[in-house]
Write a protein that holds these residues in place. Structure first.
Motif, mmCIF file in Angstrom:
data_model
loop_
_atom_site.group_PDB
_atom_site.id
_atom_site.type_symbol
_atom_site.label_atom_id
_atom_site.label_comp_id
_atom_site.label_asym_id
_atom_site.label_seq_id
_atom_site.Cartn_x
_atom_site.Cartn_y
_atom_site.Cartn_z
ATOM 1 N N UNK A 87 53.652 18.175 62.458
ATOM 2 C CA UNK A 87 53.988 19.572 62.163
ATOM 3 C C UNK A 87 55.178 19.671 61.220
ATOM 4 N N UNK A 88 56.065 18.665 61.265
ATOM 5 C CA UNK A 88 57.240 18.681 60.393
ATOM 6 C C UNK A 88 56.842 18.714 58.928
ATOM 7 N N UNK A 89 55.788 17.982 58.581
ATOM 8 C CA UNK A 89 55.355 17.959 57.191
ATOM 9 C C UNK A 89 54.802 19.312 56.758
ATOM 10 N N UNK A 90 54.057 19.965 57.642
ATOM 11 C CA UNK A 90 53.522 21.276 57.294
ATOM 12 C C UNK A 90 54.657 22.273 57.083
ATOM 13 N N UNK A 91 55.673 22.186 57.921
ATOM 14 C CA UNK A 91 56.815 23.097 57.813
ATOM 15 C C UNK A 91 57.490 22.967 56.446
ATOM 16 N N UNK A 92 57.786 21.730 56.043
ATOM 17 C CA UNK A 92 58.517 21.538 54.792
ATOM 18 C C UNK A 92 57.610 21.585 53.573
ATOM 19 N N UNK A 93 56.318 21.386 53.765
ATOM 20 C CA UNK A 93 55.397 21.604 52.656
ATOM 21 C C UNK A 93 55.401 23.072 52.248
ATOM 22 N N UNK A 94 55.519 23.948 53.230
ATOM 23 C CA UNK A 94 55.606 25.377 52.934
ATOM 24 C C UNK A 94 56.939 25.698 52.266
ATOM 25 N N UNK A 95 58.025 25.160 52.815
ATOM 26 C CA UNK A 95 59.348 25.462 52.271
ATOM 27 C C UNK A 95 59.531 24.901 50.859
ATOM 28 N N UNK A 96 58.879 23.777 50.577
ATOM 29 C CA UNK A 96 59.028 23.152 49.267
ATOM 30 C C UNK A 96 57.879 23.483 48.331
ATOM 31 N N UNK A 97 56.955 24.293 48.789
ATOM 32 C CA UNK A 97 55.817 24.725 47.968
ATOM 33 C C UNK A 97 55.060 23.526 47.408
ATOM 34 N N UNK A 98 54.667 22.619 48.306
ATOM 35 C CA UNK A 98 53.949 21.426 47.891
ATOM 36 C C UNK A 98 52.904 21.077 48.934
ATOM 37 N N UNK A 99 52.147 20.040 48.683
ATOM 38 C CA UNK A 99 51.161 19.585 49.653
ATOM 39 C C UNK A 99 51.810 18.608 50.621
ATOM 40 N N UNK A 100 51.214 18.454 51.806
ATOM 41 C CA UNK A 100 51.787 17.544 52.797
ATOM 42 C C UNK A 100 51.755 16.107 52.299
ATOM 43 N N UNK A 101 50.808 15.779 51.436
ATOM 44 C CA UNK A 101 50.735 14.420 50.915
ATOM 45 C C UNK A 101 51.938 14.075 50.050
#
Length: 246
Positions: A87-101
Motif C-alpha cells: 500500500x505504501x507504493x500506491x500512496x506515494x505513486x499518487x503523491x508523486x504522480x507516477x506508476x507504482x513500478x
C-alpha cells in the motif's frame, strides 16, 4: 311418516360427514415433521428444507444458500502483479504522480513515510519538529549514505555541484529563497520525480510540486551531492563516497 323421513335424513348426513372431513384431517399441519423426513419440514409440493445447525452470529433472518456459481475467471498476470505492491507504493505513486513500478527505492519510501507530516520547527531534528535542512541532511544520510552534508540550506547549496533544473534526478537537492526579495538560499528539499520534491515546509514534512506558483517563483537552483554509483545504490545499506567538488 314425516318424522321418520326426517330421522332417516339426519342419519344419512352423520354417516357421510366422517368420510368428507377425514382426508383433510389426515394432511400434516404446517410445521409438523412429515413421516419419512425426520430432519426436515414438509410443505406443499413435497418441498423440504433441512434446518441449518450452524450458529448465525449475524442475527440475520436470511439463511445461507449453497449456490454453485461455477468457476470464477482468474485475473490476468498484470492484475496479479500489481496486487503484490504494498500500500505504501500506491500512496506515494499518487503523491508523486507516477506508476507504482517507478518507485524502486524502498528505503526512500520508508524514510518519507516515517517523517511525513512531522511539524516544522526551526532548528529541530526530531519527529517532534524538524527544519528543512535537517530533514534533507537526515534523508541523504539515511537513504543515500551521504553523512557529511552541511547543516544549513545555504551551506548545502554551496557544497553541492550545481545542475540545471531539467537535469534533476531523484536524490538531487532543490533550493529556494523564502525571505524577502533577496535570492539568498533559505530553504531546501530533496527532488523525487515529475517536478515533485519532499521537504520540511512550514506546514510540516510533505511533498510539493516545483511548478506550483510559489515554489516556481522562489526557485534558486539545484544541486547534486550523489555520483551515479551512489544514486544507483540508494536501496543498499551503504553507498560510495560523495562526488568530487563537495
Amino acid at each position: 311418516m314425516l318424522k321418520n323421513l326426517a330421522y332417516i335424513t339426519i342419519l344419512a348426513c352423520l354417516a357421510t360427514s366422517c368420510s368428507v372431513f377425514r382426508p383433510a384431517a389426515s394432511k400434516p399441519a404446517p410445521g409438523v415433521v412429515a413421516e419419512g423426513n425426520p430432519n426436515g419440514v414438509q410443505f406443499l409440493s413435497n418441498v423440504s428444507v433441512k434446518p441449518d445447525t450452524r450458529k448465525d452470529n449475524s442475527r440475520s433472518a436470511i439463511t445461507e444458500m449453497n449456490t454453485n456459481l461455477g468457476n470464477v475467471p482468474e485475473p490476468g498476470a498484470d492484475a496479479k502483479a500489481i496486487e503484490t505492491y504494498p500500500a505504501l507504493k500506491f500512496k506515494y505513486a499518487i503523491l508523486e504522480n507516477c506508476s507504482v513500478e517507478d518507485l524502486d527505492n524502498p528505503k526512500l519510501l520508508s524514510f518519507m513515510d516515517y517523517w511525513y507530516g512531522t511539524p516544522y520547527h526551526y532548528g529541530g531534528t526530531t519527529r517532534e519538529g524538524i527544519d528543512c535542512s535537517a530533514f534533507a541532511f537526515l534523508l541523504m544520510s539515511s537513504v543515500y549514505g551521504v553523512a557529511t552534508l552541511p547543516r544549513t540550506s545555504k551551506e548545502q547549496y554551496e557544497a553541492s555541484r550545481h545542475i540545471r533544473r531539467n537535469e534533476l534526478q531523484e536524490g538531487d537537492l532543490v533550493f529556494f529563497h523564502t525571505l524577502g526579495k533577496r535570492r539568498a538560499v533559505t530553504h531546501v528539499g530533496v527532488y523525487l520525480r515529475n517536478n515533485k520534491f519532499v521537504h520540511a515546509s512550514v506546514s510540516g514534512v510533505m511533498i510539493s510540486d516545483m511548478n506550483d506558483g510559489y515554489y516556481d517563483r522562489h526557485f534558486v537552483g539545484a544541486g547534486r551531492v550523489l555520483d551515479p554509483a551512489q544514486a544507483d545504490a540508494g536501496t543498499q545499506a551503504s553507498v560510495g563516497s560523495r562526488s568530487a567538488g563537495l
